[in-house]
Each structure stands twice: as C-alpha cells, then as structure tokens.
Enzyme design. Structure first.
Site, PDB file in Angstrom:
ATOM      1  N   CYS A  15       0.631  -1.262  -0.023  1.00  0.00           N
ATOM      2  CA  CYS A  15      -0.197  -0.081  -0.011  1.00  0.00           C
ATOM      3  C   CYS A  15       0.891   1.307  -0.171  1.00  0.00           C
ATOM      4  O   CYS A  15       0.515   2.081  -0.539  1.00  0.00           O
ATOM      5  CB  CYS A  15      -1.029   0.060   1.068  1.00  0.00           C
ATOM      6  N   ARG A  48      -8.076  -4.242  -3.290  1.00  0.00           N
ATOM      7  CA  ARG A  48      -7.657  -3.154  -3.960  1.00  0.00           C
ATOM      8  C   ARG A  48      -8.546  -2.788  -5.034  1.00  0.00           C
ATOM      9  O   ARG A  48      -8.171  -3.310  -6.276  1.00  0.00           O
ATOM     10  CB  ARG A  48      -6.160  -3.365  -4.440  1.00  0.00           C
TER      11      ARG A  48
HETATM   12  C1  BEZ Z   1       0.449  -4.682   1.938  1.00  0.00           C
HETATM   13  O1  BEZ Z   1       1.834  -5.048   1.873  1.00  0.00           O
HETATM   14  O2  BEZ Z   1       0.219  -3.617   1.617  1.00  0.00           O
HETATM   15  C2  BEZ Z   1      -0.310  -5.654   2.084  1.00  0.00           C
HETATM   16  C3  BEZ Z   1      -0.060  -7.232   1.859  1.00  0.00           C
HETATM   17  C4  BEZ Z   1      -0.748  -8.091   2.388  1.00  0.00           C
HETATM   18  C5  BEZ Z   1      -2.058  -7.740   2.927  1.00  0.00           C
HETATM   19  C6  BEZ Z   1      -2.441  -6.622   3.203  1.00  0.00           C
HETATM   20  C7  BEZ Z   1      -1.502  -5.527   2.653  1.00  0.00           C
END
Ligand code: BEZ
Length: 218
Positions: free
Chosen positions: A54, A131
């Site tokens: 993110c 997402r």
């Molecule tokens: C992230 O790195 O943004 C992420 C990865 C897996 C689950 C939720 C967030």
C-alpha cells in the site's frame, strides 16, 4: 442482497450504475460524493495503512496525481483505518519517501462506504478492503471497475490510461483498442446495418481494415 457476519448489506455496483452516495470522514475533513460533481473521480481502496505494498501504491498514486488533475480527475483513497492512522501514515510516507500525499483518504471504520462499493471480498479478507478502483465520471456514473488482490500492487500507468481512454471515448464517440495509448488511432464504432457496412470502405478519414474494424486519428 448478501449480508456480512455483522449484518451489513454487501452491494456490488456495476459499470453504468449511478455511483453510490456517501459522506465520510477523511484525512482532509468530511467529503461527500456530491463534492465531486462535474469532475471525474478515481475512488480506490487499499487494505490498510502502514503496509508495504500500500505504501508503494500511495507513492505511485501521488506521482500520477498531477496528470490526473490535468484530466479534471480527482483521487480519493479508502481503508477501514481511522483518521489519526491515515494522518500518521501520510506523515511517515513524507518522511521516508519524500512524498507529500495531497489526495484525501476516507477513514471507513464502520465499512459503510466499503460495503456500498463492494470493496470487501470476504473470501480474501473479512476485515480489510481489497485493492478496488472505481472510475466515476463527471455525471457520477461508474465507468470502470478494477479489482486487485491484497498481495498485488496496482499499475499506475494503467489507471492513467483508463481515465484517458474513457474521456477519449466520450469526446470523440470512439472505442479504444488493446494497449491503446494517447496519440494512437482509436476504433470507429462498427456498422449497425448491412447498408452501413457496405459504405464503410468509402468513408473519408478512416483506416479501413474490414467492414467491422476501422480506425481513425482522434
Ligand atoms: C501490503 O503490503 O500492502 C499488504 C500485503 C498483504 C495484505 C495486506 C496488505
């Protein structure tokens, strides 16, 4: 309509629907969908603040934000984190990546907006938003929807390309072919009758390939 474990209604808006109305607390104060009337809006969700993928997306989104603005398009993020969490994360992005996040982020703690937009995929996570990207036009219609899973960061250039393609369609009444980029020829709408098909080859200003596929500069 599907219900979640907490009895909230899950809606899945579709392309062509009116964008569901909302009024929400954000990192920049209260914002409603109505505030964006007359502008295009890229409304996106991310799983949670202070997570690595993110964070890379936020840096990338801020990089394309000036280009989106040139296209009369605003950016609005969302996750189920609080306003203080958004503020703290935005400050940390500024410190670590020298990037000032200029777009607002909804603090959707009660998941009211996420439920209206189908941003939670219960099979993937009951607690985080996936997402999702909703492109909403200046008349507040949903024009495109993209979903990526928690583990895959989105492609910023594709978001730009998508908005440009949709606006080109509106402006010139054309479609855009695979991998279309600004400056490329666009696709002329296919003929709707045998008579139109027969005349297509003689039309001025088009690159005629066959009766059902022609292109033109836009
Ligand atoms: C992230 O790195 O943004 C992420 C990865 C897996 C689950 C939720 C967030």
């Amino acid at each position: 309509m599907e219900q979640t474990e907490t009895n909230q209604q899950v809606q899945m808006p579709r392309i062509g629907d009116d964008a569901p109305a909302f009024n929400a607390a954000t990192s920049q104060g209260n914002i409603s969908l109505e505030d964006y009337k007359g502008k295009w809006l890229v409304l996106f969700s991310h799983p949670s603040d202070f997570t690595p993928v993110c964070t890379t997306e936020f840096v990338g989104l801020q990089e394309i934000y000036p280009e989106l603005k040139e296209m009369n398009t605003e950016l609005l993020g969302l996750s189920v984190d609080s306003v203080p969490s958004h503020i703290a994360w935005i400050r940390s992005i500024e410190e670590n990546f020298n990037t000032n996040i200029e777009f607002p982020v909804i603090a959707d703690l009660d998941k009211q907006v996420a439920m209206k937009y189908g941003m939670i995929m219960p099979g993937e996570s009951q607690v985080e938003t996936s997402r999702a990207v909703f492109v909403i036009d200046d008349k507040q219609k949903i024009r495109s929807i993209i979903y990526y899973p928690l583990t895959t960061g989105r492609n910023m250039q594709e978001i730009l390309r998508l908005v440009k393609a949709l606006q080109t369609t509106d402006e010139h009444g054309v479609s855009t072919p695979a991998d279309w980029q600004e400056g490329d020829k666009a696709v002329v709408s296919p003929p709707k009758s045998q008579e139109e098909a027969a005349k297509r080859a003689e039309e001025e200003g088009i690159e005629y390939i066959d009766w059902y596929i022609s292109k033109k500069d836009v």
